[in-house]
Enzyme design. Structure first.
Site, mmCIF file in Angstrom:
data_model
loop_
_atom_site.group_PDB
_atom_site.id
_atom_site.type_symbol
_atom_site.label_atom_id
_atom_site.label_comp_id
_atom_site.label_asym_id
_atom_site.label_seq_id
_atom_site.Cartn_x
_atom_site.Cartn_y
_atom_site.Cartn_z
ATOM 1 N N ARG A 162 32.529 -4.046 59.119
ATOM 2 C CA ARG A 162 33.606 -4.741 59.094
ATOM 3 C C ARG A 162 34.814 -3.886 59.795
ATOM 4 O O ARG A 162 35.518 -4.451 60.044
ATOM 5 C CB ARG A 162 33.676 -5.192 57.865
ATOM 6 N N ALA A 163 34.625 -2.124 59.796
ATOM 7 C CA ALA A 163 35.726 -1.391 60.156
ATOM 8 C C ALA A 163 35.882 -1.673 61.444
ATOM 9 O O ALA A 163 37.453 -1.094 61.641
ATOM 10 C CB ALA A 163 35.005 0.255 59.633
#
Length: 649
Positions: A280-281
């Protein structure tokens, strides 16, 4: 005169540039996923959120639509707008800030059955909740870390999918719920669940301004605003309009911004080197970097955009364990960028050692190592379940495990039952189903005729948390060093467990002439780490003072959170030598121990006596408390933690 619509201008906020930037980026590109603002009270967090909504330009909405659907969108329309499409009348509306109260019930958040319509018309009709109002607006959650867990779960689902799915009280409904999520929190008041923490696209840590001249400017602007709000707003309107136009230009340019493969490799390399969990980062950093480029009027992302995005995206994702510092290693990030740039410049044939850029198997972020304190260190708790007997207390809390049935209205509705007495929490769906077979026999003007025998009440369930209070003898008697080692290890271990399970752990220390609360009940590992560095040792043994202080702490805890399960762990040799008045020190301690037992507080006494001649005083205290008794010499720190988990409820 002060008007309700007067909003402090966004451009007039002094300082807090990173917070303002994070809010602007989310306004340009809501797909970034919101922003979490962590910091002290009184640092313009809520002021900035409301000012952002006022700053943004009016938007097109479908006239009469409850959810404010976009008439230009073919996807993401509500059910009513889908039926009318393409004949949708458009109008304009200002973006709003929808606040989610900490005390909001699930019915209020997700929506529920329209009771009045169901009774009068005999039809099911959905009554929208806060998530419906938040669609295409700003959802602001103050003290987001204090939200009830079941509300957090609902918020997570809606934020992730952009839709709100309702299956409750006989109602099946779905509506769009795409919003800019802004959360604020004070880390010292408790940690945010890791699942929710990672859902926030960006995170900003802010603090009060320490420059005197800048603080004076804050005072001046606020005073001018309060004295003449309309004049102040008019004065700042040119700056507001300039920023508004810049946001609109960035929104138009954003679809054309290109993120090259080189920049994608740089993003991936940074996330690998910083040992960030999941992907997700990476995705959020790419979106943020593209938005930053659009905000600066460029159609291509460069290394500076990536670095700027990393500082906003990674700060809340670096920590792998709760006791490590949550700080960005800027030097390490710059080295990662330089490494990525050098790899791009190397000829293809130079890449013979393919494992050079691969992450090592044991790569960990700098802040991931477990912090070791002066005495004791944290360890992994035994996760095997401990069988707990059933319990019904004054609040009618009954059940096993981490979830319990509750009589309050802030739990999740799981089923219905026939009420012993008619109360306010009526289960409308179950009541109507109970009345349905008898409608032909009953007479009246209502579509559904309900009698008292049809009434059903909601059975709600909520997570129950333990409040484990350690009351520790820190006097100078023999074995104090060993006591502190074992107890500190247990407290640190329980705090790691509390970080995931919402338990709260506190510490009362008694020595000399009295007792003090060294660590109030908390699930904040940040605050715990601060107070657990050292423990004071030495002096006499005011055992009664320690027990009384522990009882007072647990009483206050139950006043704040009546669903908490109080547990006390006394660590002492029982050799009290300081009285509360003129009586015997040991008798004073026994009297308070009886009060602890009478108030239904589950307890454990760990006897630290180590002399050759055993007096058994701690055992006497244990008997008066109705506590479980065990000797410290038979335990390690891990043993204490396991025993605490097994205290009878």
């Amino acid at each position: 005169m002060r008007h309700f619509d007067d909003i402090f201008p966004f451009s007039a906020i002094v300082g807090q540039e990173q917070m303002k930037q994070a809010l602007i980026l989310n306004a340009i590109n809501p797909l970034i996923g919101g922003v979490l603002i962590k910091g002290e009270k009184g640092t313009a967090k809520s002021t900035a959120a409301r000012a952002l909504a006022h700053l943004l330009p009016d938007r097109q909405v479908v006239e009469g639509c409850t959810f404010g659907c976009d008439p230009a969108e073919t996807k993401g329309l509500c059910i009513d707008c889908q039926k009318k499409y393409p004949h949708l009348a458009a109008t304009t509306a200002r973006m709003r800030v929808i606040e989610l109260p900490i005390s909001a019930t699930e019915d209020k958040v997700v929506g529920s059955l329209d009771i009045e319509h169901a009774i009068k018309m005999g039809e099911k009709k959905f009554e929208p909740g806060i998530l419906a109002q938040a669609h295409r607006n700003i959802l602001y959650v103050d003290e987001v870390n204090l939200l009830n867990d079941h509300i957090v779960d609902v918020l997570l689902d809606a934020a992730a999918m952009g839709m709100n799915f309702i299956e409750r009280e006989g109602v099946s409904y779905v509506h769009p719920a795409a919003f800019i999520l802004i959360g604020t929190m004070n880390p010292e008041e408790g940690e945010l669940r890791p699942q929710l923490l990672d859902r926030f696209g960006l995170c900003v840590d802010i603090e009060g301004i320490h420059d005197a001249a800048t603080r004076v400017e804050v005072i001046r602007r606020r005073q001018k605003y309060e004295d003449a709000p309309e004049e102040f707003i008019h004065t700042w309107e040119p700056q507001e309009q300039e920023l508004r136009n810049r946001i609109v230009r960035a929104q138009r340019l954003l679809p054309d911004v290109v993120v090259s493969d080189e920049m994608l490799m740089m993003i991936a390399q940074i996330c690998i080197d910083m040992a960030v969990d999941g992907h997700r980062a990476d995705i959020t950093m790419m979106k943020t970097a593209a938005t930053i480029a659009a905000y600066h009027g460029r159609n291509a992302v460069n290394a500076e955009d990536v670095q700027e995005a990393a500082s906003l995206v990674l700060s809340h994702r670096l920590r792998r364990r709760p006791f490590s510092e949550q700080q960005m290693d800027k030097q390490k990030m710059e080295q990662s960028i330089q490494k990525s740039q050098k790899d791009r410049q190397k000829p293809q044939h130079d890449h013979e050692h393919h494992d050079h850029g691969k992450p090592k198997e044991n790569t960990m972020p700098d802040g991931s190592t477990t912090t070791v304190f002066a005495e004791g260190s944290p360890f992994r708790l035994n996760q095997q379940s401990v069988t707990q007997p059933r319990r019904i207390d004054a609040f009618r809390r009954e059940g096993n495990g981490r979830r319990s049935v509750t009589e309050s209205r802030d739990g999740k509705y799981v089923r219905s039952r026939i009420p012993k007495t008619i109360g306010p929490d009526i289960a409308i769906d179950a009541t109507i189903r109970a009345a349905a077979p008898y409608q032909r026999e009953r007479k009246g003007n209502l579509a559904v005729r309900i009698e008292s025998t049809d009434l059903r009440e909601k059975v709600r369930e909520r997570r129950t948390g333990n409040t484990v209070l350690f009351v520790v003898d820190a006097s100078g008697s023999m074995g104090a060093q060993q006591r502190m080692t074992a107890v500190k290890g247990a407290i640190l271990s329980l705090l790691i467990d509390a970080y995931q399970k919402r338990d709260r752990v506190g510490l009362v220390v008694f020595r000399g002439r009295g007792a003090e609360v060294l660590l109030p009940p908390t699930s904040s590992v940040e605050l715990a780490r601060k107070y657990m560095q050292t423990l004071p040792v030495g002096g006499k043994t005011p055992l009664a003072h320690g027990l009384l202080k522990g009882l007072e702490v647990l009483r206050r805890e139950l006043m704040v959170n009546r669903h908490a399960i109080p547990r006390m762990v006394l660590v002492s040799d029982g050799k009290a030598n300081v009285s509360m008045g003129s009586g015997s020190p040991l008798d004073d301690a026994k009297e308070i121990a009886i009060h602890i037992r009478d108030e239904g507080i589950s307890s454990l006494v760990i006897d630290s006596e180590q002399s050759f001649v055993a007096f058994g005083l701690a055992h006497q205290i244990s008997d008066e408390m109705g506590a479980k008794y065990i000797r410290l010499e038979d335990l390690s720190g891990e043993g204490i933690a396991d025993i605490v988990r097994g205290i009878g409820m």
